[in-house]
Write a protein that holds these residues in place. Structure first.
Motif, PDB file in Angstrom:
ATOM      1  N   LYS A  57      32.673  17.166 -23.563  1.00 38.85           N
ATOM      2  CA  LYS A  57      31.592  16.677 -22.695  1.00 38.85           C
ATOM      3  C   LYS A  57      30.225  17.180 -23.149  1.00 38.85           C
ATOM      4  N   LEU A  58      30.201  18.389 -23.709  1.00 38.90           N
ATOM      5  CA  LEU A  58      28.943  18.936 -24.210  1.00 38.90           C
ATOM      6  C   LEU A  58      28.562  18.343 -25.569  1.00 38.90           C
ATOM      7  N   GLY A  59      29.466  17.589 -26.163  1.00 41.68           N
ATOM      8  CA  GLY A  59      29.184  16.958 -27.449  1.00 41.68           C
ATOM      9  C   GLY A  59      29.432  17.861 -28.646  1.00 41.68           C
ATOM     10  N   VAL A  60      30.143  18.972 -28.443  1.00 39.16           N
ATOM     11  CA  VAL A  60      30.430  19.921 -29.530  1.00 39.16           C
ATOM     12  C   VAL A  60      31.690  19.449 -30.258  1.00 39.16           C
ATOM     13  N   LEU A  61      31.529  19.064 -31.520  1.00 42.55           N
ATOM     14  CA  LEU A  61      32.659  18.650 -32.348  1.00 42.55           C
ATOM     15  C   LEU A  61      33.157  19.859 -33.116  1.00 42.55           C
ATOM     16  N   ARG A  62      34.452  19.905 -33.386  1.00 40.56           N
ATOM     17  CA  ARG A  62      34.991  21.075 -34.066  1.00 40.56           C
ATOM     18  C   ARG A  62      36.272  20.741 -34.817  1.00 40.56           C
ATOM     19  N   TRP A  63      36.435  21.474 -35.919  1.00 37.59           N
ATOM     20  CA  TRP A  63      37.594  21.341 -36.784  1.00 37.59           C
ATOM     21  C   TRP A  63      37.979  22.728 -37.263  1.00 37.59           C
ATOM     22  N   HIS A  64      39.235  22.870 -37.682  1.00 35.57           N
ATOM     23  CA  HIS A  64      39.636  24.068 -38.418  1.00 35.57           C
ATOM     24  C   HIS A  64      40.213  23.604 -39.744  1.00 35.57           C
ATOM     25  N   ILE A  65      39.540  23.983 -40.810  1.00 34.64           N
ATOM     26  CA  ILE A  65      39.923  23.622 -42.174  1.00 34.64           C
ATOM     27  C   ILE A  65      40.110  24.933 -42.930  1.00 34.64           C
ATOM     28  N   ARG A  70      30.357  30.666 -25.161  1.00 32.98           N
ATOM     29  CA  ARG A  70      30.374  31.373 -26.442  1.00 32.98           C
ATOM     30  C   ARG A  70      31.496  30.811 -27.305  1.00 32.98           C
ATOM     31  N   LEU A  71      31.145  30.391 -28.511  1.00 30.43           N
ATOM     32  CA  LEU A  71      32.103  29.887 -29.485  1.00 30.43           C
ATOM     33  C   LEU A  71      32.216  30.933 -30.589  1.00 30.43           C
ATOM     34  N   HIS A  72      33.377  31.533 -30.723  1.00 26.00           N
ATOM     35  CA  HIS A  72      33.591  32.546 -31.756  1.00 26.00           C
ATOM     36  C   HIS A  72      34.244  31.856 -32.940  1.00 26.00           C
ATOM     37  N   LEU A  73      33.498  31.712 -34.018  1.00 22.83           N
ATOM     38  CA  LEU A  73      33.963  31.032 -35.214  1.00 22.83           C
ATOM     39  C   LEU A  73      34.292  32.031 -36.305  1.00 22.83           C
ATOM     40  N   SER A  74      35.308  31.701 -37.080  1.00 22.48           N
ATOM     41  CA  SER A  74      35.668  32.529 -38.232  1.00 22.48           C
ATOM     42  C   SER A  74      35.954  31.596 -39.413  1.00 22.48           C
ATOM     43  N   MET A  84      34.673  24.773 -38.392  1.00 21.61           N
ATOM     44  CA  MET A  84      33.530  23.889 -38.612  1.00 21.61           C
ATOM     45  C   MET A  84      33.120  23.312 -37.266  1.00 21.61           C
ATOM     46  N   ILE A  85      31.818  23.294 -37.015  1.00 25.01           N
ATOM     47  CA  ILE A  85      31.327  22.708 -35.771  1.00 25.01           C
ATOM     48  C   ILE A  85      30.131  21.808 -36.049  1.00 25.01           C
ATOM     49  N   VAL A  86      29.924  20.875 -35.117  1.00 25.31           N
ATOM     50  CA  VAL A  86      28.717  20.067 -35.074  1.00 25.31           C
ATOM     51  C   VAL A  86      28.155  20.228 -33.674  1.00 25.31           C
ATOM     52  N   LEU A  87      26.909  20.717 -33.601  1.00 20.30           N
ATOM     53  CA  LEU A  87      26.193  20.780 -32.331  1.00 20.30           C
ATOM     54  C   LEU A  87      25.256  19.581 -32.284  1.00 20.30           C
ATOM     55  N   PRO A  88      25.266  18.825 -31.185  1.00 23.65           N
ATOM     56  CA  PRO A  88      24.431  17.632 -31.133  1.00 23.65           C
ATOM     57  C   PRO A  88      22.932  17.965 -31.058  1.00 23.65           C
ATOM     58  N   ALA A  89      22.121  17.067 -31.545  1.00 26.00           N
ATOM     59  CA  ALA A  89      20.675  17.211 -31.410  1.00 26.00           C
ATOM     60  C   ALA A  89      20.345  17.364 -29.926  1.00 26.00           C
ATOM     61  N   GLY A  90      19.431  18.279 -29.621  1.00 25.11           N
ATOM     62  CA  GLY A  90      18.967  18.451 -28.249  1.00 25.11           C
ATOM     63  C   GLY A  90      19.714  19.474 -27.423  1.00 25.11           C
ATOM     64  N   ILE A  91      20.841  20.004 -27.904  1.00 25.62           N
ATOM     65  CA  ILE A  91      21.587  20.997 -27.133  1.00 25.62           C
ATOM     66  C   ILE A  91      20.921  22.363 -27.312  1.00 25.62           C
ATOM     67  N   TYR A  92      20.770  23.096 -26.219  1.00 25.40           N
ATOM     68  CA  TYR A  92      20.251  24.453 -26.315  1.00 25.40           C
ATOM     69  C   TYR A  92      21.371  25.369 -26.809  1.00 25.40           C
ATOM     70  N   HIS A  93      21.034  26.200 -27.785  1.00 21.65           N
ATOM     71  CA  HIS A  93      22.036  27.075 -28.388  1.00 21.65           C
ATOM     72  C   HIS A  93      21.352  28.254 -29.062  1.00 21.65           C
ATOM     73  N   ARG A  94      22.189  29.140 -29.617  1.00 22.03           N
ATOM     74  CA  ARG A  94      21.723  30.283 -30.393  1.00 22.03           C
ATOM     75  C   ARG A  94      22.894  30.762 -31.253  1.00 22.03           C
ATOM     76  N   PHE A  95      22.582  31.620 -32.225  1.00 15.30           N
ATOM     77  CA  PHE A  95      23.602  32.123 -33.149  1.00 15.30           C
ATOM     78  C   PHE A  95      23.489  33.631 -33.271  1.00 15.30           C
ATOM     79  N   SER A  96      24.627  34.280 -33.413  1.00 11.39           N
ATOM     80  CA  SER A  96      24.666  35.715 -33.686  1.00 11.39           C
ATOM     81  C   SER A  96      25.884  36.013 -34.540  1.00 11.39           C
ATOM     82  N   LEU A  97      25.744  36.961 -35.417  1.00  5.23           N
ATOM     83  CA  LEU A  97      26.917  37.507 -36.071  1.00  5.23           C
ATOM     84  C   LEU A  97      27.726  38.276 -35.039  1.00  5.23           C
TER      85      LEU A  97
END
Length: 184
Positions: A30-38, A116-120, A124-137
């Motif tokens: 619903k938030l438009g966040v696409l994701r894959w694990h490759i 919070r999306l914890h990626l390792s 792979m993710i796609v955040l849609p244009a216009g979504i409020y977000h931030r990144f941290s290690l």
């Protein structure tokens, strides 16, 4: 990738900050966040899988960035602070984690809570244009990440403000999310 609501407790942004409330895939949809694990493999088969997604989404350019003290040197702290400021972009943000790990935090639209999306490596993710977000290690303090772009590589962040709330790309995102929420 693991998705959950963040807690509101103070502390280092690199810590988990896990509220214990899992975010279901349907909410990310619903938030438009696409994701894959490759999975990253030594033979490089992952590259052809990333290429398929890039081709399907019309991405023509890419680069690889090392977010770590060893890659950023004296600019490390300032860069991490800038990435952790809440912002949006006027284009999709697509990232594939090759090595290491980190967090992408996105705003849940109806409550304004942080998801919070914890990626390792391999995520792979796609955040849609216009979504409020931030990144941290995370506490590993390192990620080697492929960034993909439709055109020339660029990264223009618009920090959250009354101006970004009325940005046409933000308004389009809000309309899209409201359309999904109404039809759900």
């Amino acid at each position: 990738m693991r998705a959950y609501f963040m807690d509101d407790l103070p502390g280092d942004q690199r810590e988990l900050h896990d509220s214990g409330r899992t975010v279901p895939d349907e909410m990310l949809d619903k938030l438009g966040v696409l994701r894959w694990h490759i999975p990253v493999d030594a033979e490089g088969k992952w590259q052809s899988e990333v290429d398929k997604i890039a081709d399907a989404r019309s991405y023509k350019n890419r680069d690889i960035v090392l977010n770590a003290k060893e890659g950023l040197g004296d600019t490390f702290e300032a860069t991490m602070k800038r990435f952790y400021s809440e912002h949006m972009h006027e284009d999709e943000e697509i990232r594939y984690i090759i090595e290491g790990s980190g967090f992408f935090d996105v705003r849940e639209f109806t409550t304004d809570e942080w998801v919070r999306l914890h990626l390792s490596a391999g995520d792979m993710i796609v955040l849609p244009a216009g979504i409020y977000h931030r990144f941290s290690l995370d506490m590993g303090n390192k990620s080697r990440t492929m960034r993909l772009f439709k055109d020339e590589p660029k990264w223009i962040a618009y920090n959250r403000s009354t101006d970004t709330d009325t940005n046409p790309f933000r308004l389009d995102y809000v309309k899209a999310v409201q359309g999904v929420a109404v039809g759900a």
